[in-house]
Scaffold this motif. Structure first.
Motif, PDB file in Angstrom:
ATOM      1  N   SER A 221     -12.163  32.073  25.814  1.00  0.00           N
ATOM      2  CA  SER A 221     -11.772  32.655  24.551  1.00  0.00           C
ATOM      3  C   SER A 221     -10.311  33.060  24.649  1.00  0.00           C
ATOM      4  O   SER A 221      -9.746  33.117  25.719  1.00  0.00           O
ATOM      5  CB  SER A 221     -12.604  33.889  24.247  1.00  0.00           C
ATOM      6  N   VAL A 222      -9.710  33.398  23.505  1.00  0.00           N
ATOM      7  CA  VAL A 222      -8.335  33.880  23.525  1.00  0.00           C
ATOM      8  C   VAL A 222      -8.370  35.334  23.112  1.00  0.00           C
ATOM      9  O   VAL A 222      -8.836  35.674  22.059  1.00  0.00           O
ATOM     10  CB  VAL A 222      -7.470  33.067  22.562  1.00  0.00           C
ATOM     11  N   GLY A 357     -21.377  40.011  27.522  1.00  0.00           N
ATOM     12  CA  GLY A 357     -21.791  38.682  27.107  1.00  0.00           C
ATOM     13  C   GLY A 357     -21.462  38.411  25.654  1.00  0.00           C
ATOM     14  O   GLY A 357     -22.021  37.501  25.047  1.00  0.00           O
ATOM     15  N   SER A 358     -20.554  39.190  25.070  1.00  0.00           N
ATOM     16  CA  SER A 358     -20.151  39.020  23.676  1.00  0.00           C
ATOM     17  C   SER A 358     -18.637  38.870  23.656  1.00  0.00           C
ATOM     18  O   SER A 358     -17.914  39.843  23.568  1.00  0.00           O
ATOM     19  CB  SER A 358     -20.594  40.232  22.844  1.00  0.00           C
ATOM     20  N   PHE A 359     -18.174  37.636  23.755  1.00  0.00           N
ATOM     21  CA  PHE A 359     -16.745  37.380  23.912  1.00  0.00           C
ATOM     22  C   PHE A 359     -16.018  37.484  22.579  1.00  0.00           C
ATOM     23  O   PHE A 359     -16.528  37.038  21.557  1.00  0.00           O
ATOM     24  CB  PHE A 359     -16.515  35.986  24.497  1.00  0.00           C
ATOM     25  N   TYR A 360     -14.828  38.051  22.599  1.00  0.00           N
ATOM     26  CA  TYR A 360     -14.031  38.145  21.377  1.00  0.00           C
ATOM     27  C   TYR A 360     -12.555  38.201  21.750  1.00  0.00           C
ATOM     28  O   TYR A 360     -12.190  38.430  22.898  1.00  0.00           O
ATOM     29  CB  TYR A 360     -14.420  39.376  20.549  1.00  0.00           C
ATOM     30  N   ALA A 361     -11.706  37.965  20.753  1.00  0.00           N
ATOM     31  CA  ALA A 361     -10.268  37.878  20.983  1.00  0.00           C
ATOM     32  C   ALA A 361      -9.547  39.135  20.525  1.00  0.00           C
ATOM     33  O   ALA A 361      -9.876  39.699  19.489  1.00  0.00           O
ATOM     34  CB  ALA A 361      -9.703  36.676  20.242  1.00  0.00           C
ATOM     35  N   THR A 362      -8.578  39.571  21.318  1.00  0.00           N
ATOM     36  CA  THR A 362      -7.651  40.609  20.889  1.00  0.00           C
ATOM     37  C   THR A 362      -6.242  40.115  21.188  1.00  0.00           C
ATOM     38  O   THR A 362      -6.045  39.151  21.923  1.00  0.00           O
ATOM     39  CB  THR A 362      -7.891  41.948  21.603  1.00  0.00           C
ATOM     40  N   MET A 363      -5.260  40.775  20.619  1.00  0.00           N
ATOM     41  CA  MET A 363      -3.868  40.365  20.802  1.00  0.00           C
ATOM     42  C   MET A 363      -3.020  41.563  21.187  1.00  0.00           C
ATOM     43  O   MET A 363      -3.343  42.700  20.835  1.00  0.00           O
ATOM     44  CB  MET A 363      -3.339  39.724  19.511  1.00  0.00           C
TER      45      MET A 363
END
Length: 555
Positions: A221-222, A357-363
């Protein structure tokens, strides 16, 4: 050479799958292959991810590793097709609509916020690794953007490819004759009534459906807010336990034909403009590609080199631009802003939520947009500052920014050090903006109290692309090259897919060995080899390919 983890077979130096890395470590995928090659269930894939995370700890740049994963862990989509910066080609084409310099900068900001919608709407996944010389081309036919009362400073009126916040949007390819590689793997219906949406969980930062194939349940993921945590063996063990127990919800296939009809019928008509895209893999170690996209009818084009650097940091994966990646260079070739160039830099990204186990993106960090070549006498620069997430609670995905003037002739060039809003002197600010890069961003002119909507990201979906049929593609064109792998993955013939994938990779090694024996250097076909400026130029073959895509008619 690094020692293998306990319980894993040592890598074999004479095995083609075990390549030496730049830091001297062996391929971490080698040991993991033995774990999941015969276990293609979600649990097997997740166990493999755990082993990969263990092996990648301490590696300086995992993006530069010669990492060959088994096909069962990959999304059935070529890398060159997946990685591009034009998810809303209509907003890219609208950059040059206004005669006002500030309004053009606002249009560039809209494009910047919408270019990576795939990471918000759809699955953030691991596609195939591109091979040297591979290329991909596509086009979009999009309706021209309209504005309230013809005033481009107001949010544009967009009526196609909208996202419905209370249901999953469609992310699909508008291929002319053949189905897209991941049509069965990544498409979700916006009107499906077979599986009702679950209530958002406190552990689901997306506020959306429990992570499934279209919501980012994949390793690379990013995500972007480096907490610089020191990962321990205990952390990784907890990661394994959490991932092994994760139940992935498989969404029903698309059951609303109108969604496909909308994409297929967005073709050649008097009210649309065409945007074309061309990219080619120009380096294998480190992996890098040159790209070009343009809307000649609107006098807008863009180019750049795509290369990332990635490192496991604590319980996240930090993604940054590689040394060859200097950003996106948007040029206005005619019309209102003729001669202007907008240099857009990339921020940093992180993969979060691995332990749950819950992938998500931050910046994190900042994106800087610098306009040069303006004939108006006013030189503008924009700063998008992504806010660091809290260590606890749900992520907010917040940002703030400003548009300010600068003096390119200043001897000290003090403005080059302005990377945060607080760095900019008040007298130089002409506009400010704030909001969420996943929801809505509002802006206001300097000195004004009222704000306007700059862009409502939550209302937008990815615009489908048109790709010519595989039967008409060249041997080194992405979908043609990987067709055997894709078809077997979609049929769940993972063993056969892996064999075909390995055969493609071995062929590339053989070709590289032949070049080395002849003391020859690889020469790209569609882009000039010199990328030192960060803005690659098209060769004669590249210009011809672009023209072919511009003239191509829908079948």
């Amino acid at each position: 050479m690094a020692q293998p983890s306990k319980g894993l077979p040592p890598p074999s130096d004479d095995d083609p799958a075990s390549q030496q890395l730049e830091n001297g470590d062996a391929d971490p995928a080698k040991a993991a292959v033995a774990i999941s090659e015969n276990d293609t269930s979600e649990g097997g894939k997740l166990k493999m991810i755990v082993q990969l995370v263990k092996r990648c700890l301490g590696v300086k740049d995992i993006a530069a590793m010669r990492l060959s994963l088994p096909a069962s862990l990959l999304e059935p989509m070529p890398n060159l097709e997946y990685w591009h910066y034009i998810d809303r080609p209509d907003l890219f084409a609208a950059i040059n609509d206004s005669a006002d310099p500030l309004e053009r900068m606002l249009a560039v900001l809209r494009y910047t916020f919408s270019k990576d919608l795939k990471f918000i709407r759809g699955k953030i996944c691991k596609p195939y690794n591109s091979v040297l010389g591979e290329h991909f081309r596509a086009h979009w036919n999009v309706a021209e953007i309209q504005y309230p009362d013809g005033f481009p400073a107001e949010p544009p009126i967009i009526t196609t490819h909208l996202h419905h916040p209370h249901g999953a949007s469609v992310i699909e390819d508008d291929e002319e004759d053949t189905p897209p590689p991941s049509s069965k793997a990544s498409v979700k219906s916006s009107t499906s009534n077979k599986k009702p949406k679950r209530k958002p969980s406190n552990h689901d930062p997306n506020g959306a459906v429990t992570p499934g194939p279209a919501h980012g349940s994949d390793f690379l993921s990013v995500s972007m807010a480096d907490k610089k945590m020191a990962a321990s063996a205990e952390d990784v063990s907890r990661l394994g336990e959490g991932l092994a127990e994760l139940k992935v919800e498989v969404e029903d296939e698309l059951d609303d034909p109108d969604e496909f009809q909308d994409a297929e019928d967005g073709g050649d008509d008097d009210d649309s403009v065409r945007v074309v895209f061309l990219t080619e893999q120009i380096s294998h170690h480190p992996p890098a590609s040159s790209y070009y996209f343009a809307c000649p009818e609107k006098g807008v084009e863009a180019a750049g080199v795509d290369q990332i650097s990635a490192k496991v940091s604590g319980t996240t994966v930090r993604i940054m631009p590689g040394s060859m990646n200097q950003g996106i260079f948007v040029s206005i070739t005619s019309g209102n802003g003729a001669g202007e160039q907008y240099h857009i830099t990339h921020p940093a990204a992180h993969v979060n939520g691995i332990l749950r186990g819950s992938f998500y993106a931050t910046m994190t960090d900042s994106t800087i947009i610098t306009c040069t070549g303006s004939k108006s006498g006013e030189h503008l620069r924009a700063i998008i500052e992504y806010k660091d997430e809290s260590w606890y609670g749900r992520p907010q995905f917040l940002l703030e920014g400003c548009v300010h003037t600068y003096d390119p002739d200043s001897p000290k060039k003090e403005w080059e050090g302005w990377t945060k809003v607080k760095h900019v002197p008040a007298k130089a600010v002409v506009a400010t903006f704030e909001g969420s890069w996943r929801k809505k961003v509002e802006w206001r002119a300097a000195g004004e109290k009222g704000s306007n909507v700059l862009i409502d990201i939550d209302a937008l979906s990815v615009v489908p692309k048109s790709v010519r049929p595989v039967s008409e593609q060249l041997p080194d064109e992405s979908r043609k090259l990987w067709d055997g792998v894709t078809s077997n993955l979609l049929s769940k013939n993972f063993g056969e897919a892996t064999k075909i994938k390995q055969a493609i990779e071995q062929r590339q090694r053989d070709i590289a060995a032949q070049r080395k024996a002849k003391n020859e250097e690889f020469v790209p076909t569609y882009f000039e080899a010199d990328i030192s400026s960060g803005k690659p130029a098209l060769t004669a073959a590249g210009k011809q390919a672009v023209q072919e895509e511009l003239k191509r008619q829908h079948s």
